[in-house]
Structure formats: structure tokens, C-alpha cells
Design a protein around this motif. Sequence first.
Motif, short mmCIF file in Angstrom:
data_model
loop_
_atom_site.label_atom_id
_atom_site.label_comp_id
_atom_site.label_asym_id
_atom_site.label_seq_id
_atom_site.Cartn_x
_atom_site.Cartn_y
_atom_site.Cartn_z
N ARG A 193 -2.19 3.46 -8.00
CA ARG A 193 -1.54 2.78 -6.87
C ARG A 193 -0.46 1.99 -7.33
N ALA A 194 -0.39 1.36 -8.44
CA ALA A 194 0.62 0.42 -9.12
C ALA A 194 1.82 1.33 -9.46
N LYS A 195 1.67 2.51 -9.81
CA LYS A 195 2.62 3.35 -10.75
C LYS A 195 3.42 4.51 -9.85
N ALA A 198 -5.98 11.27 -0.95
CA ALA A 198 -5.15 10.18 -1.25
C ALA A 198 -5.73 8.94 -1.88
N MET A 199 -6.86 8.62 -1.41
CA MET A 199 -7.59 7.27 -1.82
C MET A 199 -7.97 7.53 -3.33
N HIS A 200 -8.01 8.77 -3.71
CA HIS A 200 -8.23 9.12 -5.42
C HIS A 200 -6.98 8.71 -6.05
N VAL A 201 -5.92 9.23 -5.34
CA VAL A 201 -4.78 9.16 -6.25
C VAL A 201 -4.58 7.47 -6.16
N ALA A 202 -4.78 6.80 -5.18
CA ALA A 202 -4.48 5.30 -5.09
C ALA A 202 -5.38 4.91 -5.91
N HIS A 203 -6.45 5.08 -6.14
CA HIS A 203 -7.49 4.36 -7.25
C HIS A 203 -6.89 4.61 -8.69
N ASP A 204 -6.38 5.55 -9.27
CA ASP A 204 -5.85 5.57 -10.40
C ASP A 204 -4.53 5.27 -10.64
N LYS A 215 0.40 8.46 -16.28
CA LYS A 215 -1.00 9.26 -16.41
C LYS A 215 -1.67 8.67 -17.88
N GLY A 216 -0.64 8.19 -18.72
CA GLY A 216 -1.21 8.09 -20.19
C GLY A 216 -1.62 9.42 -20.64
N ARG A 217 -0.72 10.36 -20.31
CA ARG A 217 -0.85 11.65 -20.72
C ARG A 217 -0.39 12.00 -22.29
N MET A 239 0.90 -1.17 -0.04
CA MET A 239 0.17 -0.12 0.07
C MET A 239 0.95 1.22 -0.13
N PRO A 240 1.10 1.86 -1.09
CA PRO A 240 1.92 3.21 -1.00
C PRO A 240 1.36 4.50 -0.35
N ILE A 241 0.28 4.41 0.17
CA ILE A 241 -0.42 5.46 1.03
C ILE A 241 0.31 5.52 2.27
N VAL A 242 1.00 6.73 2.82
CA VAL A 242 1.74 6.63 3.98
C VAL A 242 1.21 8.05 4.78
#
Length: 317
Positions: A159-161, A151-157, A51-53, A1-4
Motif C-alpha cells: 500500500r505505502a510503496k 487488488a486488496m492482496h496488493v494493498a496489504h503488502d 518488494k525487499g527482493r 488509498m492507492p486502489i483505483v
Amino acid sequence: MPIVEISDRTLDEAARLLRAGQLVAFPTETVYGLGADATNGAAVAAIYAAKGRPQFNPLIAHVADTEAAKRHVELTGKAAKLAKAFWPGPLTLVLPRCADCGISELVTAGLDTVAIRVPRHPIARDLLRRANVPVAAPSANLSGHVSPTTAMHVAHDLRAKVAMILDGGPTEHGLESTVVEVEGRSVMILRPGALTAEQIEAVAGAPVGRAYDAGERPRSPGQLVSHYAPHAAVRLDATAVAAGEALLAFGPTPPVAVGPMFNLSRRGDLVEAAANLFAGLRELDKPGVTCIAVSHIPNAGLGEAINDRLKRAASGR
Ligand code: TXA
Ligand code: MG
């Protein structure tokens, strides 16, 4: 879990990761940013990849204070006046690169100007001081998704990156910074945001131009029409709600909703509405909701930036 959680140790670790070319998501007073060392081309490339930007979207460089900004851009005249009034804060200035600018051309997408800002959020400032490099940071969401305000919004998009997501709770403004280009005496808003045109005019001492109206070719390349689209369709100025629709309401007397409803501000406060905007769009953008009906939002003050984002969301992807 990268959220700290925030601590001396996690901030030091985040700064170390940034200097090592890794991606770190962090809170600002506007939205969460997806940060990378702006002087490291490979690190910046990782932002675009995560981001796939589209490559032609230049990014904002974040620095700890005005002195640090001056190492990368020419900050004089009206721009210096605006920086003095609004930094740290939600103002991004588009300024000429200076000699030995050091910021990667991937950040500026090859332009000879740099978009730069000094965020006000204490965690962002602390991180920038510790990292001691300019940090390129677009909003920390997948390209085309709604900007993250937790932070949860960030993890949603992402998390693995990302190597780490610093959790600073919900962001204050919930809308991106206002992007302003200063060329000699002319002051032009390229993207409306958390700082209003009226606030900028009061300091600039003259009317500011707007280069983001529908139909015009965007001067700020990130102002792609569909930049803020949720999956559901979006219908503006709704006075009634149909079956299958969710309601994004504003004010004390919203239309009757049969499905999901989110009120941006029950008391009709535009500051509160801006802070809730992206979270509201995310909450209503659920399976089974084909369309998000949006109540009328007055176009004064922050309403201008809110309506700009909603128009983009309504234009689809
Ligand atoms: O509030 C914010 O500004 C957030 C937080 C994380 O700081 N960041 C953000 O960055 O929204 P981003 O990359 O999503 O938006 C950058 C905006 C885009 O509209 C882009 O086109 C514009 O700034 N921009 C960047 N460099 C530019 C330049 N040299 N000339 C004109 N516009 C530029
Ligand atoms: Mg964005």
C-alpha cells in the motif's frame, strides 16, 4: 488509498506514472504485477526495494504485443512458434537480448537473456499500449509472500510503496506464467505455471525439458525453494487434520477439519484450484494457525504447477 477503479482517466494516469518512473500495480490473467518502466534503471530498482527482493532475481518484461517484443529480444524458430500459439497469454519466453534492446540490466540481473511476455488481461494490455514502454513486473507482493490475486492482496503488502493499484477484480488463473527457455531446438520449462507442459509440447512438437525439479540448481534464479512461503508451516498430502491446523482441501470428500478450512475445488477441478491457491493460502495463514494441512492434489496438468508452489511453501523460509 492507492486502489483505483478502471476508467479511461485512471488508465491514462497509470501510464503517465509508469513513464515518470513510478510503480503501478496492475492485474494480469495470472497474478497482479508490480510494474515499472523496464528501460528506467532507477524505476526498476524501486521494484526491488518495494518488494525487499534479492537483487539476483531477474524480472519479466511485459509488452503489448509480439511486434513490441521483437524490439527487445530475438524471437525466431520454436520460440516464435510458441509466441504465435500462446501470446497474448500466460507464457514467458527467455530469449537473447537483441541489439538496442533498451531493457535495463537491473531487469535481467546482468544476464544476456530477457524474460518477456504479452499478457492477455485487457487492462494489462490497455495499460501497456498507453504506457508505450516495456514494463518490468514481478508479482506484486513482498518477497517471500504469497502472490496476489486481488487488488486488496496488493494493498496489504505494498500500500505505502506504490503510486497506484489498478483494481481489475480477482485474476483468472491465480498462478504465475510458465517460464520457458528456448535454445535452438531445445525447449526447457524453468518455472511451471498457468500454461501446462502438455500444452507447450503440443505446439513445440517434441517433449519439453524441466529445469525446476527439487535438488537441481535452479536455472530460473527466482525459483528459490522458499519463494511462496506463508507464515504458518505447510504439511502436504494430509489425510487427517490435527488440533491447531487449518485445512487446504481439494475435492468433494475432504478430511474432517476442526479449525479453518478452505476448499480449492469442491468438484476436484485443477483449473479452479489453481485460481484459488494463493487466496486460500492467505486466508488460512492467520494468527493461531500453526500449520496448514494440504490435501493430496494430483500431479497431472495444472496440478504440476500447483504442487510446485505448495512444495516451496512447505519447505519454509
Ligand atoms: O505471471 C507472471 O509471470 C507474473 C505476472 C505479474 O506477469 N510475473 C512474475 O514475475 O511472476 P516474477 O518476477 O515474480 O518471476 C520472474 C521469473 C522468475 O522465476 C525468474 O527467475 C525468471 O522469471 N526469469 C526472469 N528473467 C530470467 C532470465 N533471463 N533467465 C531465466 N529466468 C528468468
Ligand atoms: Mg513472485
